[in-house]
Design an enzyme around this catalytic site. Structure first.
Site, short mmCIF file in Angstrom:
data_model
loop_
_atom_site.label_atom_id
_atom_site.label_comp_id
_atom_site.label_asym_id
_atom_site.label_seq_id
_atom_site.Cartn_x
_atom_site.Cartn_y
_atom_site.Cartn_z
N LYS A 13 -11.55 0.79 8.16
CA LYS A 13 -11.76 1.52 6.90
C LYS A 13 -13.13 1.20 6.30
CE LYS A 13 -8.16 0.10 4.52
NZ LYS A 13 -7.50 -0.74 5.51
N ARG A 88 -3.06 1.13 -3.08
CA ARG A 88 -2.39 0.44 -1.99
C ARG A 88 -0.88 0.39 -2.18
NH1 ARG A 88 -6.70 -2.85 0.15
NH2 ARG A 88 -6.13 -4.02 1.99
N ARG A 127 -12.87 -10.31 14.29
CA ARG A 127 -13.83 -9.67 13.38
C ARG A 127 -14.73 -10.71 12.71
NH1 ARG A 127 -11.62 -5.42 9.00
NH2 ARG A 127 -10.51 -7.18 8.07
N ARG A 161 -13.43 -13.70 7.65
CA ARG A 161 -12.74 -13.66 6.37
C ARG A 161 -11.55 -14.61 6.40
NH1 ARG A 161 -11.69 -7.46 4.73
NH2 ARG A 161 -9.72 -8.41 4.15
N ARG A 172 -0.28 -9.07 6.21
CA ARG A 172 -0.96 -7.89 5.65
C ARG A 172 -0.41 -6.61 6.27
NH1 ARG A 172 -6.83 -9.48 6.94
NH2 ARG A 172 -7.43 -7.46 6.12
P1 AMP Z 1 -9.34 -5.34 2.10
O1 AMP Z 1 -10.73 -5.83 2.08
O2 AMP Z 1 -9.20 -3.91 1.63
O3 AMP Z 1 -8.64 -5.59 3.41
O4 AMP Z 1 -8.53 -6.20 1.00
C1 AMP Z 1 -8.38 -7.61 1.14
C2 AMP Z 1 -7.30 -8.11 0.20
O5 AMP Z 1 -7.66 -7.82 -1.17
C3 AMP Z 1 -5.92 -7.49 0.37
O6 AMP Z 1 -5.19 -8.09 1.42
C4 AMP Z 1 -5.31 -7.74 -1.01
O7 AMP Z 1 -4.94 -9.10 -1.15
C5 AMP Z 1 -6.51 -7.51 -1.93
N1 AMP Z 1 -6.60 -6.09 -2.33
C6 AMP Z 1 -7.58 -5.19 -2.04
N2 AMP Z 1 -7.32 -4.00 -2.58
C7 AMP Z 1 -6.16 -4.12 -3.25
C8 AMP Z 1 -5.33 -3.23 -4.00
N3 AMP Z 1 -5.67 -1.94 -4.18
N4 AMP Z 1 -4.20 -3.73 -4.56
C9 AMP Z 1 -3.85 -5.01 -4.41
N5 AMP Z 1 -4.55 -5.90 -3.69
C10 AMP Z 1 -5.68 -5.47 -3.11
#
Ligand code: AMP
Length: 215
Positions: A13, A88, A127, A161, A172
């Site tokens: 993404k 989400r 990654r 990360r 996740r």
């Molecule tokens: P990402 O970089 O999109 O994979 O997000 C990493 C982490 O940030 C996720 O696993 C959640 O813990 C948190 N996170 C990101 N976006 C959201 C969201 N819209 N709602 C809740 N937690 C989020």
């Protein structure tokens, strides 16, 4: 254009969002990146978000929705945006609808990136991301940098990360299936969903996405 990008962790993404936002001249808004920026700046919001992120859980809606709304209200997002990682869950999707409706706006499309689960775990475990720019993404075996630990694009340091470990990835993915996937049906009911395969070369997938959005 106002677009939402959905897909499991590891679907690419972030990478696709960066290219698509550039092609469409709209800002790329990633709630994950906003949380990570808050964590590295040591803000109260960052401190609150970190525990949830490390466990692979969703940060509570009260925190997330306000942060996303603030970002969407900035002037560069007036003409459109590409949301990556938000909404989400269904209550975030409902909050987004309310927010857009109040501003007399609506979404144009929800782009769903499809990829198999085994592939996702392989992608995420290897990654590596650049500290200077989160769209500079490498993989220890699929897209290795010329020098280990160094970004080919800008010389920045590459890191893994904290939530890219196998256990957190599994969590996740569970969170994705139980909480995020239902938003696809929510948006299907509005006729907004466009699904594409997220397998193949990065530029092939971007082209596939652009073609699908243009239709
Ligand atoms: P990402 O970089 O999109 O994979 O997000 C990493 C982490 O940030 C996720 O696993 C959640 O813990 C948190 N996170 C990101 N976006 C959201 C969201 N819209 N709602 C809740 N937690 C989020």
């Amino acid at each position: 254009m106002r677009i939402v990008l959905v897909g499991p962790p590891g679907a690419g993404k972030g990478t696709q969002a960066a290219f698509l936002a550039k092609n469409l001249s709209i800002p790329h808004i990633s709630t994950g990146d906003l949380f990570r920026a808050n964590i590295s700046q040591g803000t109260a919001l960052g401190v609150e978000a970190k525990g949830y992120m490390d466990r692979g859980e969703l940060v509570p809606d009260e925190v997330t929705i306000g942060m996303a709304k603030d970002r969407m209200e900035q002037s560069d997002a007036e003409g459109g945006f590409l949301l990556d990682g938000f909404p989400r869950n269904v209550s975030q999707a409902e909050a987004l609808d309310v927010m857009l409706k109040a501003a007399g706006m609506k979404l144009d499309a929800v782009l769903d990136l499809e990829v198999e689960e085994d592939e996702v775990v392989k992608r995420i475990a290897g990654r590596r991301i650049c500290r200077n720019d989160s769209s500079h993404v490498f993989h220890v075996s699929y897209a290795a940098p010329k020098t280990e630990g160094v970004c080919d694009k800008c010389g920045g340091e590459l890191y893994q990360r904290g939530d890219d470990t196998e256990d957190t990835v599994r969590n996740r993915l569970d969170v994705y299936h139980t909480q995020t996937e239902p938003i696809i049906d929510y948006y299907k009911a509005q006729g907004l969903v466009v699904t594409i395969s997220a397998l193949g070369e990065v530029n092939e997938i971007t082209q596939r996405a652009m073609d699908a959005l243009q239709k």
